[in-house]
Design a protein around this motif. Structure first.
Motif, PDB file in Angstrom:
ATOM      1  N   THR A   1      15.985  37.029 157.427  1.00 15.73           N
ATOM      2  CA  THR A   1      14.584  36.634 157.268  1.00 15.73           C
ATOM      3  C   THR A   1      13.690  37.839 157.029  1.00 15.73           C
ATOM      4  OG1 THR A   1      14.345  36.693 159.686  1.00 15.73           O
ATOM      5  CG2 THR A   1      14.844  34.559 158.673  1.00 15.73           C
ATOM      6  N   LEU A   2      14.076  38.989 157.557  1.00 16.69           N
ATOM      7  CA  LEU A   2      13.245  40.176 157.368  1.00 16.69           C
ATOM      8  C   LEU A   2      13.220  40.611 155.911  1.00 16.69           C
ATOM      9  CD1 LEU A   2      11.459  42.220 158.868  1.00 16.69           C
ATOM     10  CD2 LEU A   2      13.474  43.680 159.101  1.00 16.69           C
ATOM     11  N   ASN A   3      14.327  40.387 155.194  1.00 16.71           N
ATOM     12  CA  ASN A   3      14.338  40.723 153.770  1.00 16.71           C
ATOM     13  C   ASN A   3      13.268  39.928 153.027  1.00 16.71           C
ATOM     14  OD1 ASN A   3      17.208  41.020 154.912  1.00 16.71           O
ATOM     15  ND2 ASN A   3      17.281  42.268 153.071  1.00 16.71           N
ATOM     16  N   GLN A   4      13.142  38.656 153.372  1.00 12.00           N
ATOM     17  CA  GLN A   4      12.122  37.818 152.743  1.00 12.00           C
ATOM     18  C   GLN A   4      10.724  38.257 153.159  1.00 12.00           C
ATOM     19  OE1 GLN A   4      12.961  33.602 152.054  1.00 12.00           O
ATOM     20  NE2 GLN A   4      11.156  33.130 153.299  1.00 12.00           N
ATOM     21  N   ASP A   5      10.569  38.626 154.442  1.00  9.11           N
ATOM     22  CA  ASP A   5       9.273  39.114 154.905  1.00  9.11           C
ATOM     23  C   ASP A   5       8.866  40.388 154.174  1.00  9.11           C
ATOM     24  OD1 ASP A   5       9.085  37.027 156.697  1.00  9.11           O
ATOM     25  OD2 ASP A   5       9.790  38.180 158.414  1.00  9.11           O
ATOM     26  N   MET A   6       9.819  41.286 153.968  1.00  6.74           N
ATOM     27  CA  MET A   6       9.522  42.535 153.268  1.00  6.74           C
ATOM     28  C   MET A   6       9.110  42.267 151.825  1.00  6.74           C
ATOM     29  SD  MET A   6      12.671  44.820 154.837  1.00  6.74           S
ATOM     30  CE  MET A   6      12.362  46.248 153.804  1.00  6.74           C
TER      31      MET A   6
ATOM     32  N   VAL B   1       2.222  34.066 152.349  1.00  5.87           N
ATOM     33  CA  VAL B   1       3.216  33.237 153.020  1.00  5.87           C
ATOM     34  C   VAL B   1       3.427  33.768 154.436  1.00  5.87           C
ATOM     35  CG1 VAL B   1       5.628  32.483 153.006  1.00  5.87           C
ATOM     36  CG2 VAL B   1       4.353  32.670 150.856  1.00  5.87           C
ATOM     37  N   PRO B   2       3.419  32.900 155.466  1.00  3.44           N
ATOM     38  CA  PRO B   2       3.606  33.371 156.845  1.00  3.44           C
ATOM     39  C   PRO B   2       4.932  34.115 157.000  1.00  3.44           C
ATOM     40  CG  PRO B   2       2.875  31.083 156.820  1.00  3.44           C
ATOM     41  CD  PRO B   2       3.191  31.444 155.397  1.00  3.44           C
ATOM     42  N   MET B   3       4.911  35.167 157.805  1.00  2.28           N
ATOM     43  CA  MET B   3       6.110  35.975 158.040  1.00  2.28           C
ATOM     44  C   MET B   3       6.848  35.489 159.284  1.00  2.28           C
ATOM     45  SD  MET B   3       4.679  39.827 157.224  1.00  2.28           S
ATOM     46  CE  MET B   3       6.181  40.565 157.846  1.00  2.28           C
TER      47      MET B   3
END
Length: 464
Positions: free
Chosen positions: A369-374, A383-385
């Motif tokens: 999920t952090l890859n998408q947040d980055m 988009v919410p992280m």
């Protein structure tokens, strides 16, 4: 020694005498002998340091064995005794056949001699005649690829050039046993690739390999069995994938202990700063409050998992595009991996991810999920992280990771992870729960629809 056993190590131990000062070394030379002469109990002026203790294993001909352990665990000491450059304090080691070893950078090279002269000198040390070295010299020079420097003194070489020449000599003599101790870490990526290819050929031709590296993936893929050492003792000996997992768990536990101690020190300093004059009877109280969670004290789920325990992975499922349970996919199908977690305490800054490996143990992909947040942060998306989400104690939550299957026909393992990320960039990570073999799925192929070879579909197109 059995005919198919080329290395036998039995209760091998190595002890060094450590002196506090040169004066104590001199005392040890004279005084104990004098005390024995007059009938007194001799006194030692040194302390013992056991670099290796009671290590035993056997290696068969043509087998590839990895040796893992942190710095100071006894790996190099073990290899030196196997190669015969170091004598054991106790136990025994037996070897059969010619041994070629890369133990220390440039060991066995005379810095004043040219590369060419050192090739002939090393060949002689390995039991080759001048004519045999002549026959192999072109292959050695070609593999080393150092150009005209072959006729320059070795003292002018860079570390990379030195290891190129050393490795080229050792592998061209086609040894019965090849010992490699972290030497290849010096070379560039292209040279390392050539070295690994050469090592694989030697092993396939029957050469026995002892390979020491901190690169866990190299040990997993290049060796069939492995030995894990800690403080000179055997932790485990067995299949490489199992030993690598235990090594990873060991590193995590030690890292957790370190950060727990560091946290307590910071808490103690903060408490001391907030209370300039603490009561005299509080000096022996432990740092931190009674409700502090100690990562090192957190329970482990089972032998295939580890982590600090603040969040645990409850279930990992593989689903098809319709959300139905599925363990068989075809190239182009949608694969969903649902990871269900439970927070054991209030927590935020989480990253839920997967690591996918094929049955040969090669890592195919890792993502979370952090890859998408980055990616969202980089594009200034609103988009919410997930990293910013907060979870309360006892809360259960699920994350679905999905992709269109680009994989080749094989069996795949999913490793599931949930980590605490201090910053949203993978720069400060702490594992809360990691599960090996969390789930498996298989990719099959319909030859009439989409057929290709290799580990992944690059979706090539042809034009003419």
């Amino acid at each position: 020694m059995s005919s198919d056993i080329v290395i036998t190590v039995e209760n091998l131990s190595k002890c060094y005498q450590i002196y506090s000062s040169p004066r104590d070394r001199l005392k040890q030379f004279f005084i104990p002998n004098f005390q024995r002469a007059i009938g007194s109990e001799p006194r030692n002026y040194f302390r013992e340091f056991w670099a290796l203790r009671d290590v035993s294993f056997e290696v068969k001909k043509g087998e590839s064995v990895g040796i893992l352990g942190r710095n100071g665990s006894g790996k190099s000491t073990l290899l030196q005794m196997i190669c015969g450059t170091l004598s054991p304090t106790a136990g025994s080691v037996e070897t059969k056949g010619r041994i070629a070893a890369l133990l220390e950078l440039g060991s066995g090279f005379n810095p004043e001699f040219t590369g060419r002269e050192n090739v002939y000198m090393n060949g002689a040390l390995l039991g080759l005649s001048g004519h045999q070295v002549d026959d192999r010299f072109d292959a050695i020079a070609s593999f080393a690829d150092i150009g005209d420097f072959i006729d320059q003194p070795v003292k002018t070489y860079s570390s990379g050039m030195l290891i190129r020449l050393a490795f080229a000599v050792q592998v061209q003599v086609e040894p019965d046993i090849l010992v490699v101790d972290e030497a290849l870490a010096v070379g560039d990526a292209l040279f390392q690739k050539r070295c690994f290819r050469r090592i694989e050929k030697l092993v396939s031709d029957g050469t026995t390999l002892l390979f020491v590296s901190h690169d866990q993936e190299s040990v997993r893929t290049l060796t069939s069995r492995a030995l894990l050492l800690k403080q000179g003792r055997t932790v485990t000996w067995g299949k490489s994938s199992d030993v690598v997992l235990e090594y990873r768990r060991q590193l995590h536990d030690e890292e957790s202990s370190y950060f727990t101690a560091a946290t307590k020190q910071l808490a103690a300093k903060a408490q001391a700063a907030a209370t300039p004059e603490p009561p005299a009877d509080s000096a022996d109280q432990p740092a931190g409050s009674s409700d502090t969670v100690s990562p090192a004290a957190a329970p482990r789920s089972d032998k295939l998992s580890f982590g600090d325990g603040e969040v645990k992975i409850v279930k990992v499922e593989t689903l098809n595009g319709e959300g139905q349970d599925s363990t068989v996919f075809f190239p182009g199908d949608e694969i969903r991996v649902r990871i269900t977690c439970e927070a054991l305490r209030p927590v935020t800054n989480l990253n839920v991810g997967v690591r996918i490996r094929n049955k040969e143990g090669i890592k195919i992909y890792s993502w979370g999920t952090l890859n998408q947040d980055m990616r969202s942060r980089a594009s200034a998306s609103d988009v919410p992280m997930f990293w910013e989400k907060k979870f309360s104690a006892g809360e259960t939550f699920s994350v679905e990771l999905s992709c269109d299957c680009p994989l080749g026909m094989n069996l795949y393992e999913i490793q599931a992870t949930v980590t605490f990320e201090e910053t949203p960039d993978y720069m400060a990570q702490r594992v809360l729960h990691w599960i090996d073999e969390a789930a498996f799925f298989q990719v099959l192929m319909n030859r009439d629809v989409n057929f290709f070879g290799g580990v992944a579909d690059l979706r090539m197109n042809a034009k003419w």
